[in-house]
Motif scaffolding. Structure first.
Motif, short mmCIF file in Angstrom:
data_model
loop_
_atom_site.label_atom_id
_atom_site.label_comp_id
_atom_site.label_asym_id
_atom_site.label_seq_id
_atom_site.Cartn_x
_atom_site.Cartn_y
_atom_site.Cartn_z
N THR A 22 0.83 -1.19 0.00
CA THR A 22 0.00 0.00 0.00
C THR A 22 0.87 1.25 0.00
OG1 THR A 22 -1.95 1.01 1.02
CG2 THR A 22 -0.28 0.16 2.51
N PHE A 23 0.36 2.28 -0.64
CA PHE A 23 1.03 3.57 -0.74
C PHE A 23 0.12 4.61 -0.11
CE2 PHE A 23 2.54 1.00 -4.16
CZ PHE A 23 3.87 1.32 -4.31
N ASP A 24 0.70 5.54 0.62
CA ASP A 24 -0.04 6.65 1.21
C ASP A 24 0.53 7.95 0.67
OD1 ASP A 24 -1.65 5.01 2.94
OD2 ASP A 24 0.09 4.83 4.26
N PHE A 25 -0.35 8.81 0.21
CA PHE A 25 0.02 10.12 -0.30
C PHE A 25 -0.76 11.14 0.53
CE2 PHE A 25 0.28 6.99 -3.64
CZ PHE A 25 1.54 7.20 -4.16
N MET A 26 -0.08 11.80 1.45
CA MET A 26 -0.73 12.74 2.36
C MET A 26 -0.38 14.16 1.94
SD MET A 26 -0.04 10.54 5.74
CE MET A 26 -0.53 8.82 5.75
N CYS A 27 -1.39 14.88 1.53
CA CYS A 27 -1.19 16.20 0.91
C CYS A 27 -1.02 17.31 1.94
CB CYS A 27 -2.37 16.51 0.00
SG CYS A 27 -2.47 15.35 -1.39
N HIS A 28 -0.40 18.40 1.47
CA HIS A 28 -0.13 19.56 2.33
C HIS A 28 -1.41 20.21 2.84
CE1 HIS A 28 4.11 19.51 1.33
NE2 HIS A 28 3.83 19.55 0.04
N HIS A 63 -9.23 10.06 0.23
CA HIS A 63 -9.78 10.34 1.56
C HIS A 63 -9.73 11.86 1.77
CE1 HIS A 63 -9.78 6.10 2.70
NE2 HIS A 63 -8.60 6.02 2.13
N PRO A 64 -10.72 12.59 1.23
CA PRO A 64 -10.65 14.06 1.28
C PRO A 64 -10.57 14.64 2.69
CG PRO A 64 -12.71 13.32 0.25
CD PRO A 64 -11.88 12.11 0.53
N LEU A 65 -11.24 14.05 3.64
CA LEU A 65 -11.17 14.60 5.00
C LEU A 65 -9.79 14.44 5.61
CD1 LEU A 65 -14.63 13.52 6.46
CD2 LEU A 65 -13.93 15.76 5.61
N ALA A 66 -9.06 13.42 5.19
CA ALA A 66 -7.69 13.20 5.66
C ALA A 66 -6.66 13.84 4.73
CB ALA A 66 -7.40 11.71 5.79
N LEU A 67 -7.12 14.43 3.63
CA LEU A 67 -6.24 15.02 2.62
C LEU A 67 -5.23 14.00 2.11
CD1 LEU A 67 -5.56 18.48 4.32
CD2 LEU A 67 -7.34 17.91 2.63
N ALA A 68 -5.70 12.78 1.87
CA ALA A 68 -4.81 11.67 1.51
C ALA A 68 -5.42 10.80 0.42
CB ALA A 68 -4.52 10.83 2.74
N VAL A 69 -4.54 10.11 -0.27
CA VAL A 69 -4.92 9.10 -1.25
C VAL A 69 -4.16 7.83 -0.90
CG1 VAL A 69 -4.93 8.45 -3.68
CG2 VAL A 69 -5.27 10.85 -3.05
N LYS A 70 -4.86 6.70 -0.94
CA LYS A 70 -4.25 5.40 -0.67
C LYS A 70 -4.37 4.55 -1.92
CE LYS A 70 -4.47 3.33 3.34
NZ LYS A 70 -3.09 3.05 3.71
N VAL A 71 -3.28 3.89 -2.26
CA VAL A 71 -3.25 2.97 -3.40
C VAL A 71 -2.79 1.62 -2.88
CG1 VAL A 71 -2.25 2.47 -5.66
CG2 VAL A 71 -2.69 4.85 -4.99
N SER A 72 -3.54 0.56 -3.18
CA SER A 72 -3.17 -0.80 -2.74
C SER A 72 -3.12 -1.74 -3.92
CB SER A 72 -4.18 -1.31 -1.71
OG SER A 72 -4.18 -0.50 -0.56
N LEU A 73 -2.18 -2.68 -3.85
CA LEU A 73 -2.02 -3.67 -4.92
C LEU A 73 -1.31 -4.90 -4.36
CD1 LEU A 73 1.26 -3.25 -6.45
CD2 LEU A 73 0.18 -1.04 -6.14
N PRO A 74 -1.39 -6.01 -5.08
CA PRO A 74 -0.68 -7.21 -4.61
C PRO A 74 0.83 -6.97 -4.62
CG PRO A 74 -2.27 -7.77 -6.33
CD PRO A 74 -2.18 -6.28 -6.27
N ARG A 75 1.51 -7.48 -3.60
CA ARG A 75 2.97 -7.38 -3.55
C ARG A 75 3.58 -8.16 -4.71
NH1 ARG A 75 6.17 -6.37 1.04
NH2 ARG A 75 7.52 -8.00 0.25
#
Length: 104
Positions: A22-28, A63-75
């Motif tokens: 999983t990847f987390d992108f947490m915006c400013h 996740h607009p309230l968290a100002l984040a985007v999560k991307v998940s994929l198989p390892r």
């Protein structure tokens, strides 16, 4: 042009169990969150190409309230497998950091 750090205060990858990456992108802020989402950069096709996974196996959730985007994929390899080169998946985000995006 810009890169992910122009949009995000934190970019990380990690395990979400032994079979999922999983990847987390947490915006400013709210502006950069919407700007990042509107670029279309975080699309399944990009992750499918980088990690040799079918697009249908990739989930992108904003996740607009968290100002984040999560991307998940198989390892690419099961955690701890002989072919696993990053047991904690903490370095998998690196190829994304050099890709140019439009400025926010």
């Amino acid at each position: 042009m810009a890169n992910l750090l122009d949009y995000c205060s934190l970019v990380r990858s990690k395990n979400a169990g032994p079979f999922t990456l999983t990847f987390d992108f947490m915006c400013h802020d709210e502006h950069t969150f919407h700007a990042l989402v509107n670029t279309g950069f975080l699309r399944p096709a990009l992750f499918a190409e980088l990690f040799d996974v079918a697009e249908e196996q990739i989930t992108v959730v904003g996740h607009p309230l968290a100002l984040a985007v999560k991307v998940s994929l198989p390892r690419p390899a099961v955690q701890g497998d002989l072919h696993d080169t990053d047991c904690y998946a903490g370095q998998q985000y690196a190829p994304l950091m050099d890709i140019e995006l439009p400025a926010p």
